[in-house]
Design a protein around this motif. Structure first.
Motif, PDB file in Angstrom:
ATOM      1  N   ARG A   1     -11.975   2.684 -16.170  1.00 42.67           N
ATOM      2  CA  ARG A   1     -11.029   2.752 -15.231  1.00 42.67           C
ATOM      3  C   ARG A   1     -10.562   4.324 -15.089  1.00 42.67           C
ATOM      4  O   ARG A   1     -10.678   4.896 -16.118  1.00 42.67           O
ATOM      5  N   THR A   2      -9.862   4.761 -14.148  1.00 47.23           N
ATOM      6  CA  THR A   2      -9.018   5.934 -14.019  1.00 47.23           C
ATOM      7  C   THR A   2      -7.735   5.763 -14.632  1.00 47.23           C
ATOM      8  O   THR A   2      -7.258   4.553 -14.665  1.00 47.23           O
ATOM      9  N   PRO A   3      -6.993   6.775 -15.058  1.00 43.51           N
ATOM     10  CA  PRO A   3      -5.843   6.747 -15.565  1.00 43.51           C
ATOM     11  C   PRO A   3      -4.834   6.238 -14.541  1.00 43.51           C
ATOM     12  O   PRO A   3      -3.923   5.326 -15.000  1.00 43.51           O
ATOM     13  N   LEU A   4      -5.023   6.590 -13.482  1.00 42.34           N
ATOM     14  CA  LEU A   4      -4.180   6.011 -12.511  1.00 42.34           C
ATOM     15  C   LEU A   4      -4.280   4.495 -12.137  1.00 42.34           C
ATOM     16  O   LEU A   4      -3.318   3.712 -11.850  1.00 42.34           O
ATOM     17  N   GLU A   5      -5.592   3.985 -12.383  1.00 39.42           N
ATOM     18  CA  GLU A   5      -5.855   2.523 -12.178  1.00 39.42           C
ATOM     19  C   GLU A   5      -5.186   1.638 -13.408  1.00 39.42           C
ATOM     20  O   GLU A   5      -4.575   0.595 -13.168  1.00 39.42           O
ATOM     21  N   VAL A   6      -4.934   2.240 -14.444  1.00 37.98           N
ATOM     22  CA  VAL A   6      -4.303   1.672 -15.713  1.00 37.98           C
ATOM     23  C   VAL A   6      -2.430   1.868 -15.795  1.00 37.98           C
ATOM     24  O   VAL A   6      -2.192   1.152 -16.519  1.00 37.98           O
ATOM     25  N   ALA A   7      -2.163   2.775 -15.016  1.00 39.90           N
ATOM     26  CA  ALA A   7      -0.845   3.159 -15.094  1.00 39.90           C
ATOM     27  C   ALA A   7       0.083   2.268 -14.251  1.00 39.90           C
ATOM     28  O   ALA A   7      -0.369   1.429 -13.619  1.00 39.90           O
ATOM     29  N   ARG A   8       1.251   2.137 -14.910  1.00 42.78           N
ATOM     30  CA  ARG A   8       2.208   1.231 -14.347  1.00 42.78           C
ATOM     31  C   ARG A   8       3.081   2.171 -13.409  1.00 42.78           C
ATOM     32  O   ARG A   8       3.635   3.080 -13.537  1.00 42.78           O
ATOM     33  N   THR A   9       2.832   1.458 -12.166  1.00 41.85           N
ATOM     34  CA  THR A   9       3.296   2.353 -10.807  1.00 41.85           C
ATOM     35  C   THR A   9       4.119   1.497  -9.970  1.00 41.85           C
ATOM     36  O   THR A   9       3.676   1.241  -8.811  1.00 41.85           O
ATOM     37  N   PRO A  10       5.171   0.998 -10.345  1.00 39.99           N
ATOM     38  CA  PRO A  10       6.150   0.147  -9.552  1.00 39.99           C
ATOM     39  C   PRO A  10       6.451   0.702  -8.097  1.00 39.99           C
ATOM     40  O   PRO A  10       6.461   0.200  -7.230  1.00 39.99           O
ATOM     41  N   ASN A  11       6.898   1.895  -8.164  1.00 41.70           N
ATOM     42  CA  ASN A  11       7.417   2.633  -7.128  1.00 41.70           C
ATOM     43  C   ASN A  11       6.261   2.830  -6.076  1.00 41.70           C
ATOM     44  O   ASN A  11       6.494   2.704  -4.822  1.00 41.70           O
ATOM     45  N   LEU A  12       5.182   3.168  -6.657  1.00 42.00           N
ATOM     46  CA  LEU A  12       4.149   3.542  -5.616  1.00 42.00           C
ATOM     47  C   LEU A  12       3.589   2.062  -5.139  1.00 42.00           C
ATOM     48  O   LEU A  12       3.268   1.909  -3.912  1.00 42.00           O
ATOM     49  N   ASP A  13       3.445   1.185  -5.825  1.00 47.28           N
ATOM     50  CA  ASP A  13       3.117  -0.108  -5.377  1.00 47.28           C
ATOM     51  C   ASP A  13       4.006  -0.658  -4.314  1.00 47.28           C
ATOM     52  O   ASP A  13       3.706  -1.288  -3.329  1.00 47.28           O
ATOM     53  N   ASN A  14       5.517  -0.260  -4.317  1.00 49.33           N
ATOM     54  CA  ASN A  14       6.401  -0.895  -3.734  1.00 49.33           C
ATOM     55  C   ASN A  14       6.223  -0.181  -2.103  1.00 49.33           C
ATOM     56  O   ASN A  14       6.247  -0.800  -1.236  1.00 49.33           O
TER      57      ASN A  14
ATOM     58  N   ALA B   1       3.433   1.122  -1.092  1.00 51.96           N
ATOM     59  CA  ALA B   1       2.181   0.550  -0.646  1.00 51.96           C
ATOM     60  C   ALA B   1       2.366  -0.868  -0.003  1.00 51.96           C
ATOM     61  O   ALA B   1       1.914  -0.907   1.246  1.00 51.96           O
ATOM     62  N   PHE B   2       3.124  -1.674  -0.605  1.00 50.34           N
ATOM     63  CA  PHE B   2       3.291  -3.120  -0.087  1.00 50.34           C
ATOM     64  C   PHE B   2       4.166  -3.072   1.086  1.00 50.34           C
ATOM     65  O   PHE B   2       4.058  -3.795   1.946  1.00 50.34           O
ATOM     66  N   ASN B   3       5.170  -2.148   1.316  1.00 49.93           N
ATOM     67  CA  ASN B   3       5.984  -2.476   2.555  1.00 49.93           C
ATOM     68  C   ASN B   3       5.805  -1.358   3.584  1.00 49.93           C
ATOM     69  O   ASN B   3       6.377  -1.148   4.530  1.00 49.93           O
ATOM     70  N   GLY B   4       4.808  -0.478   3.172  1.00 55.21           N
ATOM     71  CA  GLY B   4       4.469   0.750   4.275  1.00 55.21           C
ATOM     72  C   GLY B   4       3.262   0.432   4.837  1.00 55.21           C
ATOM     73  O   GLY B   4       2.632  -0.792   4.920  1.00 55.21           O
ATOM     74  N   LEU B   5       2.782   1.179   5.336  1.00 54.86           N
ATOM     75  CA  LEU B   5       1.289   1.331   6.158  1.00 54.86           C
ATOM     76  C   LEU B   5       0.123   2.202   5.441  1.00 54.86           C
ATOM     77  O   LEU B   5       0.619   3.238   4.975  1.00 54.86           O
TER      78      LEU B   5
END
Length: 253
Positions: free
Chosen positions: A22-35, A37-41
């Protein structure tokens, strides 16, 4: 309405065996990016026109709404602008990396991310030994520097970015084409000047990679970019730690 464009350039990285493929980004904890992505387009955009080499320079122009096929003239002219270098109509700006070679193999495209102070001293030495009315070197940040050529030869050589040939022979990847002899001559002479210089002797003693050669690439002439406000009717600002994007913003101001 105000817009904020955040470009995490290179964040995708590479898959690593120690991370289970996996890439470093795939294993990183990214709650803000996840938020976001979840609430945006979500969507995909191609910032590299067909036939152009992928890179931050071309992609950066695309992101800002400038067609690279129309406006792109090379990486170095943009970086030169960030250093306050004014290019004449016939001048050529060339990216000048400080690199590490060993037995003609390119080991490090950044000379161990050499410090600004050491790089500035090396660029000063190169100006003294290789500079003339047509050739001048300018210190940038760390290994990223600029050479300006004002001669009559067009520097249209096919040049390979040094970060693309780590662990490979430099002889097989030297510039080819019009103006290449000028670039190769400077690169080869830089090695003879730097290989035994005191700066590099100290770096080697400290276990650091020496800056024992320059690598010239990314050349181009002054671009003709329409100011952003004239083109789109709105103003903007760029916040970056990268000379390339700072220079791009300088031309668009």
């Amino acid at each position: 309405m105000k817009y904020c464009i955040i470009v995490p350039d290179g964040m995708a990285d590479y898959k690593l065996e120690k991370l289970g493929g996996r890439t470093p980004l795939e294993v990183a904890r990214t709650p803000n990016l996840d938020n976001i992505a979840f609430n945006g387009l979500l969507g995909l955009v191609n910032t590299i026109p067909k036939g152009l080499a992928p890179g931050s320079d071309i992609a950066g122009l695309s992101v800002l709404g400038y067609n690279p096929e129309v406006y792109y003239t090379g990486r170095a002219p943009l970086e030169a602008a960030s250093l306050g270098i004014k290019l004449g109509k016939e001048d050529w700006a060339v990216r000048c990396n400080l690199i590490t070679i060993n037995n003609e193999i390119l080991e490090d495209f950044s000379a161990g991310h050499i410090s600004d102070k050491e790089a500035e001293l090396i660029i000063s030495i190169l100006n003294e030994r290789l500079g003339n009315n047509n050739i001048n070197f300018y210190a940038g940040k760390s290994y990223r520097n600029i050479m300006i050529y004002k001669g009559n030869t067009r520097i249209e050589a096919d040049c390979t970015p040094p970060h693309d040939i780590i662990g490979k022979s430099i002889k097989n990847n030297l510039p080819k084409g019009r103006g290449s002899e000028i670039l190769i001559d400077l690169m080869e002479n830089s090695y003879h000047i730097l290989v035994n210089h005191d700066i590099n002797k100290v770096r080697i003693d400290l276990g650091e990679n020496p800056a024992n050669m320059i690598w010239l690439w990314g050349q181009g002439q002054r671009p003709s970019l329409i100011p952003f406000k004239v083109l789109y009717g709105v103003s903007g600002a760029v916040i970056t730690g990268v000379d390339l994007l700072k220079g791009m913003a300088t031309y668009l101001a």
